[in-house]
Design a protein around this motif. Structure first.
Motif, PDB file in Angstrom:
ATOM      1  N   ARG A 123       0.954  -0.984  -0.025  1.00 53.47           N
ATOM      2  CA  ARG A 123       0.108  -0.073   0.053  1.00 53.47           C
ATOM      3  C   ARG A 123       0.778   1.346  -0.032  1.00 53.47           C
ATOM      4  O   ARG A 123       0.543   2.231  -0.612  1.00 53.47           O
ATOM      5  N   ILE A 124       1.924   1.306   0.755  1.00 56.16           N
ATOM      6  CA  ILE A 124       2.877   2.571   0.690  1.00 56.16           C
ATOM      7  C   ILE A 124       3.399   2.730  -0.735  1.00 56.16           C
ATOM      8  O   ILE A 124       3.426   4.092  -1.159  1.00 56.16           O
ATOM      9  N   SER A 125       3.748   1.671  -1.494  1.00 59.89           N
ATOM     10  CA  SER A 125       4.468   1.789  -2.739  1.00 59.89           C
ATOM     11  C   SER A 125       3.319   2.413  -3.706  1.00 59.89           C
ATOM     12  O   SER A 125       3.700   3.127  -4.629  1.00 59.89           O
ATOM     13  N   ALA A 126       2.210   1.525  -3.556  1.00 56.42           N
ATOM     14  CA  ALA A 126       0.973   2.093  -4.478  1.00 56.42           C
ATOM     15  C   ALA A 126       0.533   3.451  -4.113  1.00 56.42           C
ATOM     16  O   ALA A 126       0.403   4.235  -5.083  1.00 56.42           O
ATOM     17  N   GLY A 127       0.507   3.892  -2.906  1.00 58.62           N
ATOM     18  CA  GLY A 127       0.179   5.292  -2.521  1.00 58.62           C
ATOM     19  C   GLY A 127       1.306   6.231  -3.018  1.00 58.62           C
ATOM     20  O   GLY A 127       0.781   7.372  -3.529  1.00 58.62           O
ATOM     21  N   ALA A 128       2.403   5.856  -3.314  1.00 57.18           N
ATOM     22  CA  ALA A 128       3.586   6.787  -3.890  1.00 57.18           C
ATOM     23  C   ALA A 128       3.437   6.577  -5.559  1.00 57.18           C
ATOM     24  O   ALA A 128       4.135   7.325  -6.072  1.00 57.18           O
ATOM     25  N   GLY A 129       2.570   5.588  -5.838  1.00 58.97           N
ATOM     26  CA  GLY A 129       2.596   5.628  -7.495  1.00 58.97           C
ATOM     27  C   GLY A 129       3.991   5.037  -7.964  1.00 58.97           C
ATOM     28  O   GLY A 129       4.261   5.158  -9.131  1.00 58.97           O
ATOM     29  N   VAL A 130       4.461   4.085  -7.230  1.00 58.47           N
ATOM     30  CA  VAL A 130       5.912   3.562  -7.596  1.00 58.47           C
ATOM     31  C   VAL A 130       5.799   2.137  -7.516  1.00 58.47           C
ATOM     32  O   VAL A 130       4.802   1.495  -6.651  1.00 58.47           O
ATOM     33  N   SER A 131       6.643   1.123  -7.897  1.00 57.54           N
ATOM     34  CA  SER A 131       6.568  -0.275  -7.931  1.00 57.54           C
ATOM     35  C   SER A 131       7.417  -0.835  -6.353  1.00 57.54           C
ATOM     36  O   SER A 131       8.078   0.152  -5.762  1.00 57.54           O
ATOM     37  N   SER A 132       6.975  -1.869  -6.233  1.00 56.42           N
ATOM     38  CA  SER A 132       7.885  -2.215  -4.829  1.00 56.42           C
ATOM     39  C   SER A 132       9.322  -2.308  -4.982  1.00 56.42           C
ATOM     40  O   SER A 132      10.041  -2.180  -3.931  1.00 56.42           O
ATOM     41  N   GLY A 133       9.773  -2.462  -6.224  1.00 56.87           N
ATOM     42  CA  GLY A 133      11.091  -2.349  -6.100  1.00 56.87           C
ATOM     43  C   GLY A 133      11.807  -1.138  -6.082  1.00 56.87           C
ATOM     44  O   GLY A 133      12.933  -1.028  -5.405  1.00 56.87           O
ATOM     45  N   ALA A 134      11.020  -0.138  -6.415  1.00 61.40           N
ATOM     46  CA  ALA A 134      11.345   1.309  -6.201  1.00 61.40           C
ATOM     47  C   ALA A 134      11.481   1.578  -4.693  1.00 61.40           C
ATOM     48  O   ALA A 134      12.479   2.104  -4.301  1.00 61.40           O
ATOM     49  N   LEU A 135      10.387   1.063  -4.005  1.00 59.87           N
ATOM     50  CA  LEU A 135      10.533   1.045  -2.610  1.00 59.87           C
ATOM     51  C   LEU A 135      11.856   0.679  -1.903  1.00 59.87           C
ATOM     52  O   LEU A 135      12.502   1.127  -1.112  1.00 59.87           O
ATOM     53  N   HIS A 136      11.987  -0.713  -2.222  1.00 57.61           N
ATOM     54  CA  HIS A 136      13.176  -1.327  -1.753  1.00 57.61           C
ATOM     55  C   HIS A 136      14.599  -0.758  -2.110  1.00 57.61           C
ATOM     56  O   HIS A 136      15.678  -1.114  -1.496  1.00 57.61           O
ATOM     57  N   PHE A 137      14.357  -0.027  -3.297  1.00 57.09           N
ATOM     58  CA  PHE A 137      15.714   0.620  -3.642  1.00 57.09           C
ATOM     59  C   PHE A 137      16.048   2.007  -2.674  1.00 57.09           C
ATOM     60  O   PHE A 137      17.136   1.901  -2.302  1.00 57.09           O
ATOM     61  N   HIS A 138      15.174   2.326  -2.048  1.00 58.17           N
ATOM     62  CA  HIS A 138      15.105   3.341  -1.090  1.00 58.17           C
ATOM     63  C   HIS A 138      15.314   2.998   0.445  1.00 58.17           C
ATOM     64  O   HIS A 138      16.176   3.517   1.167  1.00 58.17           O
ATOM     65  N   PHE A 139      14.565   2.007   0.765  1.00 58.75           N
ATOM     66  CA  PHE A 139      14.340   1.329   2.135  1.00 58.75           C
ATOM     67  C   PHE A 139      14.547   0.052   2.015  1.00 58.75           C
ATOM     68  O   PHE A 139      14.053  -0.673   1.379  1.00 58.75           O
ATOM     69  N   ALA A 140      15.155  -0.658   3.116  1.00 57.00           N
ATOM     70  CA  ALA A 140      15.357  -1.913   3.091  1.00 57.00           C
ATOM     71  C   ALA A 140      14.080  -2.625   3.461  1.00 57.00           C
ATOM     72  O   ALA A 140      13.923  -3.820   2.901  1.00 57.00           O
ATOM     73  N   ASP A 141      13.628  -2.155   4.561  1.00 61.96           N
ATOM     74  CA  ASP A 141      12.133  -2.632   5.221  1.00 61.96           C
ATOM     75  C   ASP A 141      11.218  -1.777   5.501  1.00 61.96           C
ATOM     76  O   ASP A 141      11.585  -0.422   5.508  1.00 61.96           O
ATOM     77  N   LYS A 142      10.045  -2.116   6.191  1.00 58.83           N
ATOM     78  CA  LYS A 142       9.220  -1.344   6.826  1.00 58.83           C
ATOM     79  C   LYS A 142       9.853  -0.376   7.895  1.00 58.83           C
ATOM     80  O   LYS A 142       9.475   0.671   8.196  1.00 58.83           O
TER      81      LYS A 142
END
Length: 262
Positions: free
Chosen positions: A34-53
């Protein structure tokens, strides 16, 4: 737009999206999808910036702490009565809480202790209140028999209570609510010579910031704290008393007493 700019914008969007999820659902129930979807990016993009929740939550909490430390400087710097600056800073923080989901979520995460206690925002708020009341005592602004220690307990209880109530209803953070609080407290706290000299509504314009909303063009805590950071780096946060490198808000450099409502 350069690749670096896009990466910074993505990081900011993720922090804001995560803040919305943490505020609405708490740390445990907030999901990375939900966090990645709310930012309009993929899960991969999220993990590029942050290792985990936990890393995302730490970024949200750090951005909130930075914004609140900037607010603290408004109280500890400048001229005028220390009591007026204490009133003003409570109004300023209330406006900040209304406008910025990152600040609200950061405070909730800090109270929950979801990502570990790197900083204690309640301690920082206590230090701010006690510091301003001690200054008021030195300047002869307090009534006879009023001590910073006893008074700070009352102010802390009242402001923390308002912040907790505002989690369900942001009207508790509206200017009239804090004005009513100070109208009750100031006659008991202030020396007679200050009668009528301290404005319980605050000495600064309220602005056009709506309760529970964010004015167009305003920057969130994440925007201010992350815009100039290298991609993938964690926010640099001062020690719990705010005595270290912090961001600027265009009016004052936050590097002194820390501040946060509970």
């Amino acid at each position: 737009m350069t690749k670096q700019d896009r990466a910074v914008r993505t990081r900011l969007a993720l922090i804001r999206s995560a803040a919305a999820q943490f505020e609405a659902h708490g740390y445990v129930r907030a999901g990375l999808a939900r966090i990645s979807a709310g930012a309009g990016v993929s899960s991969g993009a999220l993990h590029f910036h942050f290792a985990d929740k936990a890393a995302v939550a730490e970024a949200v909490e750090a951005a909130a702490a930075r914004a609140l430390r900037e607010a603290a400087v408004r109280g500890h710097g400048g001229d005028g009565y220390a009591l007026q600056r204490l009133v003003d800073v409570t109004h300023h923080v209330a406006r900040l809480l209304c406008a910025d989901v990152v600040v609200r979520a950061g405070l909730r995460l800090n109270v929950e202790g979801a990502v570990g206690r790197v900083r204690d925002l309640r301690l920082e708020w206590r230090e701010c209140v006690q510091g301003l009341l001690a200054e008021a005592e030195r300047r002869g602004e307090l009534a006879v028999g009023v001590t910073p220690q006893r008074t700070s307990a009352v102010v802390l209880a009242a402001t923390t209570g308002i912040e907790v109530l505002a989690r369900e209803d942001h009207q508790w953070l509206a200017r009239p609510s804090l004005t009513d609080l100070w109208q009750l407290l100031l006659p008991c706290l202030a020396a007679p010579r200050l009668a009528g000299a301290v404005d319980p509504a605050g000495s600064e314009p309220a602005g056009d910031q709506p309760v529970g909303g964010r004015p167009a063009g305003d920057q969130s805590a994440a925007d201010r704290s992350a815009a100039d950071r290298p991609v993938g780096s964690d926010p640099v946060v001062s020690d719990p008393l705010g005595r270290g490198p912090v961001a600027r808000d265009g009016q004052a450099e936050a590097g002194r007493a820390g501040l946060a409502l509970r």
